[in-house]
Design a protein around this motif. Structure first.
Motif, mmCIF file in Angstrom:
data_model
loop_
_atom_site.group_PDB
_atom_site.id
_atom_site.type_symbol
_atom_site.label_atom_id
_atom_site.label_comp_id
_atom_site.label_asym_id
_atom_site.label_seq_id
_atom_site.Cartn_x
_atom_site.Cartn_y
_atom_site.Cartn_z
ATOM 1 N N ALA A 16 47.760 34.126 51.631
ATOM 2 C CA ALA A 16 48.151 34.912 50.457
ATOM 3 C C ALA A 16 47.630 34.257 49.183
ATOM 4 N N ILE A 17 47.733 32.950 49.103
ATOM 5 C CA ILE A 17 47.215 32.236 47.930
ATOM 6 C C ILE A 17 45.696 32.391 47.855
ATOM 7 N N ASP A 18 45.022 32.351 48.993
ATOM 8 C CA ASP A 18 43.574 32.583 49.002
ATOM 9 C C ASP A 18 43.242 33.959 48.436
ATOM 10 N N LYS A 19 44.037 34.965 48.816
ATOM 11 C CA LYS A 19 43.807 36.312 48.298
ATOM 12 C C LYS A 19 44.035 36.360 46.786
ATOM 13 N N LEU A 20 45.055 35.662 46.306
ATOM 14 C CA LEU A 20 45.298 35.623 44.863
ATOM 15 C C LEU A 20 44.128 34.956 44.135
ATOM 16 N N ARG A 21 43.619 33.879 44.699
ATOM 17 C CA ARG A 21 42.471 33.197 44.090
ATOM 18 C C ARG A 21 41.258 34.111 44.077
ATOM 19 N N SER A 22 41.055 34.835 45.154
ATOM 20 C CA SER A 22 39.930 35.763 45.231
ATOM 21 C C SER A 22 40.069 36.848 44.169
ATOM 22 N N ARG A 23 41.286 37.338 43.998
ATOM 23 C CA ARG A 23 41.549 38.316 42.931
ATOM 24 C C ARG A 23 41.155 37.745 41.578
ATOM 25 N N GLY A 24 41.539 36.476 41.349
ATOM 26 C CA GLY A 24 41.245 35.826 40.071
ATOM 27 C C GLY A 24 39.755 35.702 39.835
ATOM 28 N N THR A 25 38.999 35.356 40.870
ATOM 29 C CA THR A 25 37.549 35.234 40.744
ATOM 30 C C THR A 25 36.933 36.584 40.430
ATOM 31 N N THR A 26 37.373 37.608 41.126
ATOM 32 C CA THR A 26 36.859 38.952 40.875
ATOM 33 C C THR A 26 37.205 39.386 39.458
ATOM 34 N N HIS A 27 38.435 39.116 39.035
ATOM 35 C CA HIS A 27 38.864 39.495 37.693
ATOM 36 C C HIS A 27 38.021 38.783 36.627
ATOM 37 N N LYS A 28 37.768 37.488 36.825
ATOM 38 C CA LYS A 28 36.964 36.736 35.850
ATOM 39 C C LYS A 28 35.556 37.303 35.753
ATOM 40 N N PHE A 29 34.955 37.646 36.901
ATOM 41 C CA PHE A 29 33.611 38.203 36.879
ATOM 42 C C PHE A 29 33.603 39.541 36.149
ATOM 43 N N LEU A 30 34.578 40.393 36.462
ATOM 44 C CA LEU A 30 34.642 41.693 35.789
ATOM 45 C C LEU A 30 34.894 41.531 34.297
ATOM 46 N N GLU A 31 35.677 40.533 33.928
ATOM 47 C CA GLU A 31 35.931 40.282 32.504
ATOM 48 C C GLU A 31 34.649 39.852 31.797
ATOM 49 N N ARG A 32 33.875 38.975 32.421
ATOM 50 C CA ARG A 32 32.592 38.578 31.817
ATOM 51 C C ARG A 32 31.664 39.778 31.708
ATOM 52 N N TRP A 33 31.691 40.611 32.734
ATOM 53 C CA TRP A 33 30.865 41.817 32.739
ATOM 54 C C TRP A 33 31.298 42.739 31.610
ATOM 55 N N ARG A 34 32.613 42.911 31.450
ATOM 56 C CA ARG A 34 33.128 43.764 30.377
ATOM 57 C C ARG A 34 32.709 43.217 29.018
ATOM 58 N N GLN A 35 32.802 41.914 28.851
ATOM 59 C CA GLN A 35 32.416 41.314 27.580
ATOM 60 C C GLN A 35 30.928 41.522 27.318
#
Length: 195
Positions: free
Chosen positions: A94-113
């Motif tokens: 579950a923690i691995d999935k949360l970390r994966s979510r965070g990585t995806t979110h960071k990439f999408l945030e950089r993309w949005r910026q």
């Protein structure tokens, strides 16, 4: 083997009975998996839900945990109880999935910026912004239509993967795969650009 150890009606799960069930599972008795699931499914799902805060992801993780138990020899009864083993594995995944979510979110945030239009005053900044926008458009054009659609739904509409799966009427696993493949391709295409 204990006479009621495979019927799912045993209410007093002892480590010995769990060990017997695990051995039966390894010997190919599929009813043992059902009994173990009946015994520990609520524990695994409850822990996954508490960590992930998403019922669909908790269900998926519960299934993954029991499939892993069935397919691998990673549980060693000498090292502890089956409930402890399942709890630790559930927590870790579950923690691995949360970390994966965070990585995806960071990439999408950089993309949005990168996609965000900035108010620029100098011609150099305006040209740079135009170049960045064109780079991202080119990278998006290299994705398959399915990958692009899912990433756009996630980015522009803020939908979760479960919501996207429901809207497109496709399995959640397909959404996850297309998201991952799309993000990896975008990352590869924009690697030098996003540093």
């Amino acid at each position: 083997m204990h006479p009621d150890s495979l019927d799912g009606k045993s209410t007093n799960a002892t480590p010995r009975m769990d060990t017997e069930l695990f051995q039966a599972l390894k010997a190919g008795q599929s009813s043992a998996l059902g009994t173990l699931y009946d015994r520990y499914g609520t524990l695994v799902y409850g822990l996954a839900l508490k960590i992930l805060q998403n019922p669909q992801e908790a269900e998926d993780l519960t299934q993954e945990i029991f499939l892993h138990l069935w397919r691998s020899n990673s549980y060693n009864p000498a090292r502890g109880s089956l409930s402890s083993f399942l709890s630790v594995m559930t927590r870790s995944r579950a923690i691995d999935k949360l970390r994966s979510r965070g990585t995806t979110h960071k990439f999408l945030e950089r993309w949005r910026q990168t996609m965000t239009t900035e108010i620029s005053s100098s011609p150099f900044e305006q040209a740079s912004l135009g170049e960045r926008s064109q780079q991202v458009r080119n990278a998006l054009a290299q994705l398959s239509e399915n990958q692009r659609q899912i990433l756009e739904m996630s980015y522009y509409q803020g939908l979760t993967q479960s919501e996207i799966a429901a809207q497109l009427n496709i399995p959640l696993g397909t959404v996850k795969t297309r998201t991952r493949q799309g993000l990896l391709k975008l990352r590869q295409t924009l690697q030098d650009f996003l540093k």
